[in-house]
Design a protein around this motif. Structure first.
Motif, PDB file in Angstrom:
ATOM      1  N   MET A   1       0.841  -1.190   0.000  1.00  0.00           N
ATOM      2  CA  MET A   1       0.000   0.000   0.000  1.00  0.00           C
ATOM      3  C   MET A   1       0.879   1.244   0.000  1.00  0.00           C
ATOM      4  O   MET A   1       1.904   1.277   0.661  1.00  0.00           O
ATOM      5  CB  MET A   1      -0.894   0.003   1.243  1.00  0.00           C
ATOM      6  N   PHE A   2       0.465   2.255  -0.697  1.00  0.00           N
ATOM      7  CA  PHE A   2       1.208   3.500  -0.770  1.00  0.00           C
ATOM      8  C   PHE A   2       0.377   4.601  -0.125  1.00  0.00           C
ATOM      9  O   PHE A   2      -0.762   4.823  -0.493  1.00  0.00           O
ATOM     10  CB  PHE A   2       1.498   3.868  -2.225  1.00  0.00           C
ATOM     11  N   GLY A   3       0.946   5.290   0.849  1.00  0.00           N
ATOM     12  CA  GLY A   3       0.253   6.398   1.489  1.00  0.00           C
ATOM     13  C   GLY A   3      -1.075   5.959   2.074  1.00  0.00           C
ATOM     14  O   GLY A   3      -1.130   5.038   2.868  1.00  0.00           O
ATOM     15  N   SER A   4      -2.143   6.629   1.648  1.00  0.00           N
ATOM     16  CA  SER A   4      -3.460   6.337   2.210  1.00  0.00           C
ATOM     17  C   SER A   4      -4.235   5.330   1.366  1.00  0.00           C
ATOM     18  O   SER A   4      -5.421   5.146   1.575  1.00  0.00           O
ATOM     19  CB  SER A   4      -4.254   7.641   2.346  1.00  0.00           C
ATOM     20  N   GLN A   5      -3.569   4.705   0.399  1.00  0.00           N
ATOM     21  CA  GLN A   5      -4.252   3.726  -0.436  1.00  0.00           C
ATOM     22  C   GLN A   5      -4.675   2.522   0.407  1.00  0.00           C
ATOM     23  O   GLN A   5      -3.911   2.041   1.230  1.00  0.00           O
ATOM     24  CB  GLN A   5      -3.346   3.249  -1.572  1.00  0.00           C
ATOM     25  N   VAL A   6      -5.885   2.076   0.185  1.00  0.00           N
ATOM     26  CA  VAL A   6      -6.370   0.875   0.858  1.00  0.00           C
ATOM     27  C   VAL A   6      -6.842  -0.102  -0.210  1.00  0.00           C
ATOM     28  O   VAL A   6      -7.180   0.303  -1.321  1.00  0.00           O
ATOM     29  CB  VAL A   6      -7.514   1.186   1.857  1.00  0.00           C
ATOM     30  N   PRO A   7      -6.867  -1.389   0.105  1.00  0.00           N
ATOM     31  CA  PRO A   7      -7.357  -2.355  -0.880  1.00  0.00           C
ATOM     32  C   PRO A   7      -8.806  -2.051  -1.230  1.00  0.00           C
ATOM     33  O   PRO A   7      -9.597  -1.666  -0.365  1.00  0.00           O
ATOM     34  CB  PRO A   7      -7.223  -3.700  -0.180  1.00  0.00           C
ATOM     35  N   SER A   8      -9.146  -2.227  -2.488  1.00  0.00           N
ATOM     36  CA  SER A   8     -10.508  -1.919  -2.919  1.00  0.00           C
ATOM     37  C   SER A   8     -11.044  -3.000  -3.839  1.00  0.00           C
ATOM     38  O   SER A   8     -10.310  -3.860  -4.310  1.00  0.00           O
ATOM     39  CB  SER A   8     -10.542  -0.561  -3.616  1.00  0.00           C
ATOM     40  N   VAL A   9     -12.354  -2.925  -4.073  1.00  0.00           N
ATOM     41  CA  VAL A   9     -13.035  -3.865  -4.945  1.00  0.00           C
ATOM     42  C   VAL A   9     -14.095  -3.095  -5.739  1.00  0.00           C
ATOM     43  O   VAL A   9     -14.790  -2.245  -5.183  1.00  0.00           O
ATOM     44  CB  VAL A   9     -13.679  -5.016  -4.121  1.00  0.00           C
ATOM     45  N   PRO A  10     -14.205  -3.345  -7.045  1.00  0.00           N
ATOM     46  CA  PRO A  10     -15.277  -2.708  -7.814  1.00  0.00           C
ATOM     47  C   PRO A  10     -16.641  -3.182  -7.297  1.00  0.00           C
ATOM     48  O   PRO A  10     -16.794  -4.357  -6.945  1.00  0.00           O
ATOM     49  CB  PRO A  10     -15.045  -3.192  -9.250  1.00  0.00           C
ATOM     50  N   VAL A  11     -17.615  -2.288  -7.268  1.00  0.00           N
ATOM     51  CA  VAL A  11     -18.935  -2.681  -6.764  1.00  0.00           C
ATOM     52  C   VAL A  11     -19.554  -3.799  -7.604  1.00  0.00           C
ATOM     53  O   VAL A  11     -20.344  -4.589  -7.095  1.00  0.00           O
ATOM     54  CB  VAL A  11     -19.909  -1.480  -6.665  1.00  0.00           C
ATOM     55  N   THR A  12     -19.154  -3.901  -8.856  1.00  0.00           N
ATOM     56  CA  THR A  12     -19.687  -4.958  -9.720  1.00  0.00           C
ATOM     57  C   THR A  12     -19.173  -6.342  -9.334  1.00  0.00           C
ATOM     58  O   THR A  12     -19.726  -7.350  -9.761  1.00  0.00           O
ATOM     59  CB  THR A  12     -19.329  -4.684 -11.187  1.00  0.00           C
TER      60      THR A  12
END
Length: 111
Positions: A1-12
């Motif tokens: 992770m870089f800085g404030s990046q958090v793992p994410s997932v597309p809503v689809t």
């Protein structure tokens, strides 16, 4: 992770097996939420951590992704591993045509 990046997932890509945690305020939830979502306002999270499962995928959602990203970071820092931020939040959820229901069970809207 870089800085404030958090793992994410597309809503689809959020399926029925994923625990969808809606961290918006009560009025936002009543106006419209994803069917099957679990409501836990962001400010109540520290006192209600035990309600968030640790043994399955968790997607956190808010209106546009800011609050939910903060919650994902908090959960990651408190031992959760299978937690992701729902990209674009409920605005994106609604935009791609996923269902939104109001507190009365009728079609809802994202506010």
């Amino acid at each position: 992770m870089f800085g404030s990046q958090v793992p994410s997932v597309p809503v689809t890509e959020i399926d029925d097996e994923t625990y969808l945690l809606d961290v918006r305020e009560d009025d936002e939830w009543v106006a419209g939420h994803a069917p099957g979502a679990h409501h836990l306002p962001m400010m109540e999270l520290p006192a209600r951590l035990a309600e968030v499962p640790t043994d399955r995928d968790v997607a956190v959602i808010c209106r546009s992704g800011g609050r939910s990203a903060q919650v994902v970071g908090y959960l990651l820092n408190n031992g959760w591993e299978q937690v992701r931020n729902a990209d674009g939040g409920m605005r994106q959820w609604e935009a791609v045509g996923r269902p939104v229901v109001g507190g009365d069970g009728q079609p809802g809207r994202v506010i």
